[in-house]
Design a protein around this motif. Structure first.
Motif, mmCIF file in Angstrom:
data_model
loop_
_atom_site.group_PDB
_atom_site.id
_atom_site.type_symbol
_atom_site.label_atom_id
_atom_site.label_comp_id
_atom_site.label_asym_id
_atom_site.label_seq_id
_atom_site.Cartn_x
_atom_site.Cartn_y
_atom_site.Cartn_z
ATOM 1 N N TYR A 118 0.838 -1.208 0.000
ATOM 2 C CA TYR A 118 0.000 0.000 0.000
ATOM 3 C C TYR A 118 0.866 1.248 0.000
ATOM 4 O O TYR A 118 2.079 1.174 0.265
ATOM 5 C CB TYR A 118 -0.932 0.015 1.241
ATOM 6 N N SER A 158 7.808 -0.551 17.296
ATOM 7 C CA SER A 158 6.526 -1.187 17.618
ATOM 8 C C SER A 158 6.100 -2.142 16.491
ATOM 9 O O SER A 158 5.632 -3.260 16.734
ATOM 10 C CB SER A 158 5.483 -0.096 17.859
ATOM 11 N N ALA A 159 6.299 -1.692 15.249
ATOM 12 C CA ALA A 159 5.899 -2.524 14.106
ATOM 13 C C ALA A 159 6.723 -3.819 14.059
ATOM 14 O O ALA A 159 6.181 -4.912 13.872
ATOM 15 C CB ALA A 159 6.072 -1.738 12.808
ATOM 16 N N PHE A 185 5.675 -6.415 16.731
ATOM 17 C CA PHE A 185 4.441 -7.133 16.382
ATOM 18 C C PHE A 185 4.713 -8.102 15.229
ATOM 19 O O PHE A 185 4.271 -9.249 15.241
ATOM 20 C CB PHE A 185 3.352 -6.128 16.000
ATOM 21 N N ASN A 186 5.469 -7.645 14.250
ATOM 22 C CA ASN A 186 5.754 -8.496 13.087
ATOM 23 C C ASN A 186 6.519 -9.756 13.499
ATOM 24 O O ASN A 186 6.248 -10.852 12.999
ATOM 25 C CB ASN A 186 6.561 -7.716 12.043
ATOM 26 N N PHE A 235 4.481 7.186 2.716
ATOM 27 C CA PHE A 235 4.919 5.842 3.062
ATOM 28 C C PHE A 235 4.588 4.887 1.916
ATOM 29 O O PHE A 235 3.584 5.049 1.221
ATOM 30 C CB PHE A 235 4.164 5.309 4.295
ATOM 31 N N GLN A 257 4.714 0.495 1.691
ATOM 32 C CA GLN A 257 5.062 -0.682 2.482
ATOM 33 C C GLN A 257 4.641 -1.960 1.775
ATOM 34 O O GLN A 257 3.606 -2.011 1.107
ATOM 35 C CB GLN A 257 4.385 -0.599 3.867
ATOM 36 N N VAL A 265 -2.022 -7.282 10.951
ATOM 37 C CA VAL A 265 -1.116 -6.138 10.770
ATOM 38 C C VAL A 265 -1.802 -5.051 9.946
ATOM 39 O O VAL A 265 -1.724 -3.855 10.269
ATOM 40 C CB VAL A 265 0.213 -6.581 10.098
ATOM 41 N N ARG A 277 -3.955 -2.957 12.122
ATOM 42 C CA ARG A 277 -3.164 -2.015 12.917
ATOM 43 C C ARG A 277 -2.704 -0.833 12.063
ATOM 44 O O ARG A 277 -2.723 0.320 12.497
ATOM 45 C CB ARG A 277 -1.924 -2.721 13.473
ATOM 46 N N ASP A 325 -3.831 3.303 12.475
ATOM 47 C CA ASP A 325 -2.794 4.208 12.957
ATOM 48 C C ASP A 325 -3.053 5.629 12.448
ATOM 49 O O ASP A 325 -3.112 5.864 11.242
ATOM 50 C CB ASP A 325 -1.413 3.712 12.480
ATOM 51 N N ARG A 328 -1.207 8.179 12.507
ATOM 52 C CA ARG A 328 -0.061 8.936 12.012
ATOM 53 C C ARG A 328 -0.046 9.069 10.492
ATOM 54 O O ARG A 328 0.731 9.810 9.931
ATOM 55 C CB ARG A 328 1.239 8.296 12.494
#
Ligand code: FMN
Length: 134
Positions: free
Chosen positions: A12, A31-32, A35-36, A52, A54, A66, A69, A73, A75
């Motif tokens: 994305y 943090s990412a 979790f990953n 971004f 990803q 994921v 999440r 987010d 941000r």
């Protein structure tokens, strides 16, 4: 039980709501990555000029966790899903979340230049798409 090989890849683009600071990016990555790691997810994150890009890969149910999440987010916004596809093997088996900062970031934080380089096909495709939407 999911099949162990039910692997998918999701990519994305999005826009950060404000310019990300170096510390802000590091916090996000920490943090990412945590979790990953717990969920067997690997991938890459690109950031340049408030955009971004990803790519994440892993078992379908974990990628969906994921993705939730990521979408929640605050941000970033204007999240544009590029593709979800089944894959037979990972492109980034050893990267919890490899980070690439673009030209802008490297100018501000030369230390980051060290983590850029060795751009793979995915990164180049994402960078080109990011540039096309700017
Ligand atoms: C650009 C971007 C990429 C993200 N990538 C991931 C990711 O790969 N894995 C993940 O679990 N969360 C990812 N997130 C979400 C955040 O890491 C996480 O939800 C947020 O930091 C809240 O974490 P906390 O529960 O530790 O407070 C991403 C968020 C943004 C804005």
């Amino acid at each position: 039980m999911p099949k162990p090989q039910d692997l998918i890849e999701l990519s994305y683009l999005s826009e950060s709501v404000s310019d990300m600071s170096f510390l802000g990016l590091m916090r996000l990555l920490e943090s990412a990555r945590a979790f990953n790691q717990k969920h067997g997810v690997t991938g890459i994150l690109l950031y340049d000029n408030q955009q971004f890009g990803q790519v994440i890969e892993g078992e379908r149910q974990n990628i969906m966790k994921v993705w939730k999440r990521i979408q929640e987010d605050k941000r970033h916004h204007r999240i544009e899903l590029l593709e979800i596809r089944e894959i037979s093997s990972r492109s980034f088996p050893t990267w919890l979340l490899r980070f690439y900062g673009g030209d802008t970031l490297i100018k501000d934080y030369p230390a980051l230049a060290e983590v850029v380089g060795g751009m793979d096909k995915h990164s180049l495709e994402l960078i080109n798409k990011m540039r096309a939407t700017q």
